[in-house]
Design a protein around this motif. Structure first.
Motif, mmCIF file in Angstrom:
data_model
loop_
_atom_site.group_PDB
_atom_site.id
_atom_site.type_symbol
_atom_site.label_atom_id
_atom_site.label_comp_id
_atom_site.label_asym_id
_atom_site.label_seq_id
_atom_site.Cartn_x
_atom_site.Cartn_y
_atom_site.Cartn_z
ATOM 1 N N SER A 292 0.766 -4.626 -6.455
ATOM 2 C CA SER A 292 1.786 -4.523 -5.408
ATOM 3 C C SER A 292 2.717 -3.335 -5.667
ATOM 4 C CB SER A 292 2.592 -5.823 -5.346
ATOM 5 O OG SER A 292 3.631 -5.729 -4.405
ATOM 6 N N THR A 293 3.105 -3.151 -6.915
ATOM 7 C CA THR A 293 4.011 -2.056 -7.251
ATOM 8 C C THR A 293 3.336 -0.703 -7.054
ATOM 9 O OG1 THR A 293 5.087 -3.492 -8.870
ATOM 10 C CG2 THR A 293 5.535 -1.150 -9.041
ATOM 11 N N PHE A 294 2.072 -0.586 -7.421
ATOM 12 C CA PHE A 294 1.352 0.673 -7.210
ATOM 13 C C PHE A 294 1.267 1.013 -5.721
ATOM 14 C CE2 PHE A 294 -1.115 -0.042 -11.397
ATOM 15 C CZ PHE A 294 -0.187 0.710 -12.100
ATOM 16 N N THR A 295 1.144 -0.004 -4.873
ATOM 17 C CA THR A 295 1.126 0.257 -3.433
ATOM 18 C C THR A 295 2.452 0.863 -2.994
ATOM 19 O OG1 THR A 295 -0.433 -1.538 -3.024
ATOM 20 C CG2 THR A 295 0.854 -0.776 -1.154
ATOM 21 N N ARG A 296 3.566 0.340 -3.510
ATOM 22 C CA ARG A 296 4.886 0.917 -3.195
ATOM 23 C C ARG A 296 4.953 2.368 -3.679
ATOM 24 N NH1 ARG A 296 4.694 -2.693 -0.390
ATOM 25 N NH2 ARG A 296 5.627 -4.752 -0.622
ATOM 26 N N ALA A 297 4.395 2.611 -4.848
ATOM 27 C CA ALA A 297 4.388 3.972 -5.386
ATOM 28 C C ALA A 297 3.620 4.915 -4.472
ATOM 29 C CB ALA A 297 3.778 3.982 -6.790
ATOM 30 N N LEU A 298 2.482 4.455 -3.960
ATOM 31 C CA LEU A 298 1.683 5.298 -3.077
ATOM 32 C C LEU A 298 2.396 5.548 -1.757
ATOM 33 C CD1 LEU A 298 -1.041 6.748 -2.966
ATOM 34 C CD2 LEU A 298 -2.002 4.699 -1.898
ATOM 35 N N GLN A 299 3.087 4.536 -1.256
ATOM 36 C CA GLN A 299 3.846 4.718 -0.027
ATOM 37 C C GLN A 299 4.968 5.746 -0.218
ATOM 38 O OE1 GLN A 299 4.806 0.554 0.501
ATOM 39 N NE2 GLN A 299 3.360 0.353 2.207
ATOM 40 N N ALA A 300 5.668 5.675 -1.336
ATOM 41 C CA ALA A 300 6.732 6.635 -1.603
ATOM 42 C C ALA A 300 6.166 8.044 -1.795
ATOM 43 C CB ALA A 300 7.537 6.213 -2.835
ATOM 44 N N GLU B 136 6.372 -5.280 8.628
ATOM 45 C CA GLU B 136 7.435 -4.306 8.399
ATOM 46 C C GLU B 136 7.101 -3.430 7.188
ATOM 47 O OE1 GLU B 136 7.882 -7.491 8.969
ATOM 48 O OE2 GLU B 136 8.773 -7.393 10.971
ATOM 49 N N ASP B 137 6.560 -4.044 6.138
ATOM 50 C CA ASP B 137 6.139 -3.288 4.956
ATOM 51 C C ASP B 137 5.080 -2.255 5.315
ATOM 52 O OD1 ASP B 137 7.718 -5.173 3.717
ATOM 53 O OD2 ASP B 137 6.357 -5.474 2.051
ATOM 54 N N LEU B 138 4.252 -2.589 6.296
ATOM 55 C CA LEU B 138 3.139 -1.719 6.678
ATOM 56 C C LEU B 138 3.532 -0.679 7.725
ATOM 57 C CD1 LEU B 138 0.350 -4.454 6.832
ATOM 58 C CD2 LEU B 138 0.677 -2.727 5.043
ATOM 59 N N GLY B 139 4.816 -0.559 8.005
ATOM 60 C CA GLY B 139 5.294 0.516 8.871
ATOM 61 C C GLY B 139 5.384 0.177 10.341
ATOM 62 N N PHE B 140 5.217 -1.103 10.709
ATOM 63 C CA PHE B 140 5.316 -1.499 12.112
ATOM 64 C C PHE B 140 6.741 -1.936 12.435
ATOM 65 C CE2 PHE B 140 0.857 -2.214 11.038
ATOM 66 C CZ PHE B 140 0.199 -1.651 12.116
ATOM 67 N N THR B 141 7.151 -1.734 13.664
ATOM 68 C CA THR B 141 8.454 -2.201 14.145
ATOM 69 C C THR B 141 8.222 -3.090 15.340
ATOM 70 O OG1 THR B 141 9.541 -0.164 13.409
ATOM 71 C CG2 THR B 141 10.702 -1.513 15.038
ATOM 72 N N ALA B 142 8.760 -4.309 15.289
ATOM 73 C CA ALA B 142 8.589 -5.244 16.398
ATOM 74 C C ALA B 142 9.204 -4.669 17.667
ATOM 75 C CB ALA B 142 9.236 -6.583 16.060
ATOM 76 N N PRO B 143 8.583 -4.881 18.823
ATOM 77 C CA PRO B 143 9.101 -4.302 20.070
ATOM 78 C C PRO B 143 10.491 -4.777 20.435
ATOM 79 C CG PRO B 143 7.323 -5.877 20.507
ATOM 80 C CD PRO B 143 7.334 -5.627 19.033
ATOM 81 N N ARG C 123 2.914 4.416 5.439
ATOM 82 C CA ARG C 123 2.957 3.156 4.709
ATOM 83 C C ARG C 123 1.673 2.346 4.918
ATOM 84 N NH1 ARG C 123 8.572 0.675 6.325
ATOM 85 N NH2 ARG C 123 8.674 2.395 7.799
ATOM 86 N N LEU C 124 1.193 2.291 6.144
ATOM 87 C CA LEU C 124 -0.065 1.589 6.383
ATOM 88 C C LEU C 124 -1.221 2.317 5.710
ATOM 89 C CD1 LEU C 124 -1.789 -0.584 7.677
ATOM 90 C CD2 LEU C 124 -1.890 0.814 9.754
ATOM 91 N N LYS C 125 -1.235 3.634 5.813
ATOM 92 C CA LYS C 125 -2.320 4.391 5.193
ATOM 93 C C LYS C 125 -2.338 4.188 3.684
ATOM 94 C CE LYS C 125 -4.302 9.014 4.744
ATOM 95 N NZ LYS C 125 -4.186 10.444 5.089
ATOM 96 N N ALA C 126 -1.153 4.210 3.069
ATOM 97 C CA ALA C 126 -1.077 4.012 1.621
ATOM 98 C C ALA C 126 -1.568 2.626 1.235
ATOM 99 C CB ALA C 126 0.353 4.234 1.138
ATOM 100 N N ALA C 127 -1.162 1.615 1.999
ATOM 101 C CA ALA C 127 -1.600 0.252 1.700
ATOM 102 C C ALA C 127 -3.106 0.110 1.892
ATOM 103 C CB ALA C 127 -0.849 -0.748 2.582
ATOM 104 N N ARG D 10 -6.649 3.856 14.029
ATOM 105 C CA ARG D 10 -6.088 5.205 14.160
ATOM 106 C C ARG D 10 -4.745 5.164 14.875
ATOM 107 N NH1 ARG D 10 -10.078 7.448 16.909
ATOM 108 N NH2 ARG D 10 -11.297 7.689 14.991
ATOM 109 N N ARG D 11 -4.608 4.308 15.869
ATOM 110 C CA ARG D 11 -3.326 4.172 16.579
ATOM 111 C C ARG D 11 -2.262 3.576 15.655
ATOM 112 N NH1 ARG D 11 -3.893 0.615 21.525
ATOM 113 N NH2 ARG D 11 -1.785 1.386 21.970
ATOM 114 N N TRP D 12 -2.687 2.612 14.807
ATOM 115 C CA TRP D 12 -1.721 2.011 13.876
ATOM 116 C C TRP D 12 -1.209 3.038 12.872
ATOM 117 C CZ3 TRP D 12 -5.312 -2.711 12.646
ATOM 118 C CH2 TRP D 12 -5.240 -3.634 13.702
#
Length: 424
Positions: free
Chosen positions: A200-208, A76-83, A9-13, A49-51
């Motif tokens: 914004s929608t194209f970013t969702r498409a790339l993530q999927a 959260e959209d970018l694939g992170f989860t709060a600790p 998700r982060l890479k796609a964004a 790279r770690r992200w």
């Protein structure tokens, strides 16, 4: 085919935002931080790279602020989860996003990873794909304002089902979800003229597409994102998107038609950025690619391109280059070759033919073609086609007292057309 490893998700964004490398994102984060009042922040490529790893660490507060500002999405959209976790964060300023109640909000919802045991049968992926395929066909005849909410509701269903299904159904569902997001983005950009929403929608498409590990579909999404800066005259940004699109295509098995379409997209962006000469060379390369053919087949979801549509691209570019006789001949051939179902493309070709005649000092012929385009738009709305007609009317200003231009104005500003334009 194995699933991609890491935070797709982060890479796609990142790629959708025009940062083709991890270093480019790191540099941008460092450069933009002073604009937000943050001094001394330095982000290195190792951190990015770690992200993008399978277990991305939760960024520090100042970094979170810059990252979300630059990419336009929540953590959260970018694939992170709060600790502390989503459910346990109520007392820490972290709240779980509610399920959107209207289609307008679905673009803000991330494509989720599978975090719970599968609850749905594998067949759900195929069932979801059937509806996606139906929407693809409906696009060519159903009014955009009518179809768009249905497509967005469908993406919301897919987003909700994705964590509940295991492979191979999950990959199939993710690919169909990416196609649905791509269709929604196409409607927003070409039909409704909403480039920010489309981005914004194209970013969702790339993530999927990343969840499905479908590189060719990812390439198609990235090429569509190039239209946004390209139509705005930002040549550098459009070129970066096209580099990414071609890179993704090389990871797959693109057909000759797909590769020719990439050339056509870049050519249109160059034309919009004032370089029709280079664009014509690209179109020539696309024609050679189509003539050579390929052993690879064109995916079913790529139903927006064909040799006749390439001819329409070419005619528009010849018009912008000032090659009026060649443009007229190319566009007339394209108009005769369009299938009956290509109503939207027909309005664009008619508009370009009107522009050719206006540029050649033939107002009567220009008005005739423009009126034909308006007749088509009355039954099949297409914002891009209407914009072509409006541009022709601006060019016809020197002849605005001629009867043919007055007749065009009567048609352009009749009750139905005016209300439709304002509604859209």
């Amino acid at each position: 085919m194995s699933r991609p490893v890491g935070n797709v998700r982060l890479k796609a964004a990142r790629v959708a935002a025009g940062f083709n490398s991890q270093q480019a994102l790191a540099d941008a984060l460092t450069e933009v931080s002073p604009q937000l009042g943050i001094r001394g922040l330095a982000v290195g490529v190792r951190q990015v790279r770690r992200w993008e790893s399978a277990t991305p660490p939760w960024p520090q507060p100042e970094v979170r602020r810059v990252l979300t500002h630059l990419l336009g999405q929540s953590l959260e959209d970018l694939g992170f989860t709060a600790p502390w976790g989503v459910e346990g964060g109520q007392g820490r300023g972290v709240t779980q996003q509610p399920m959107p109640s209207t289609p307008v909000n679905t673009r803000r919802v991330p494509v989720p990873a599978q975090s719970t045991p599968a609850k749905q049968p594998v067949s759900v992926g195929r069932d979801f794909e059937v509806i996606t395929r139906s929407h693809r066909r409906l696009y060519w005849s159903v009014a955009p304002a009518t179809l768009h909410p249905a497509v967005l509701e469908h993406t919301e269903l897919g987003r909700a089902l994705l964590p509940e299904i295991s492979n191979p159904g999950r990959r199939l569902l993710a690919a169909a979800l990416a196609e649905s997001y791509l269709l929604a983005g196409r409607i927003e950009f070409f039909d409704l003229q909403q480039p920010e929403q489309a981005a914004s929608t194209f970013t969702r498409a790339l993530q999927a597409a990343g969840e499905a590990n479908e590189a060719l579909l990812g390439s198609a999404v990235l090429a569509h994102t190039a239209f946004i800066p390209g139509w705005a005259g930002d040549r550098e940004a459009a070129a970066e998107r096209m580099v990414a699109a071609r890179t993704y295509a090389r990871r797959a098995a693109p057909s000759a038609e797909f590769l020719a379409w990439l050339d056509a997209v870049e050519a249109e962006c160059l034309t919009r950025c004032g370089d029709p000469a280079t664009a014509l060379r690209l179109i020539g390369h696309a024609e050679e690619t189509l003539a050579a053919g390929s052993k690879h087949t064109t995916p079913a979801w790529m139903d927006w391109f064909s040799p006749v549509r390439l001819a329409a691209f070419k005619g528009n570019t010849q018009l912008e280059a000032g090659h009026l006789p060649q443009a007229r001949e190319t566009l007339l051939h394209a108009l005769d070759s369009l299938p009956p179902t290509a109503e939207k493309q027909r309005t664009v070709v008619l508009g370009d033919l009107a522009a050719v005649e206006a540029a050649d000092g033939r107002p009567q012929e220009a008005c005739d073609y423009a009126c034909q385009a308006l007749e088509q738009l009355a039954s099949t709305w297409y914002a891009t086609g209407m914009e072509r007609v409006r541009e022709v009317r601006r060019v016809l200003a020197p002849w605005q007292n001629e009867q043919c231009v007055r007749d065009l104005d009567d048609r352009l500003y009749d009750w139905g057309t005016t209300v439709s334009a304002l509604q859209r």
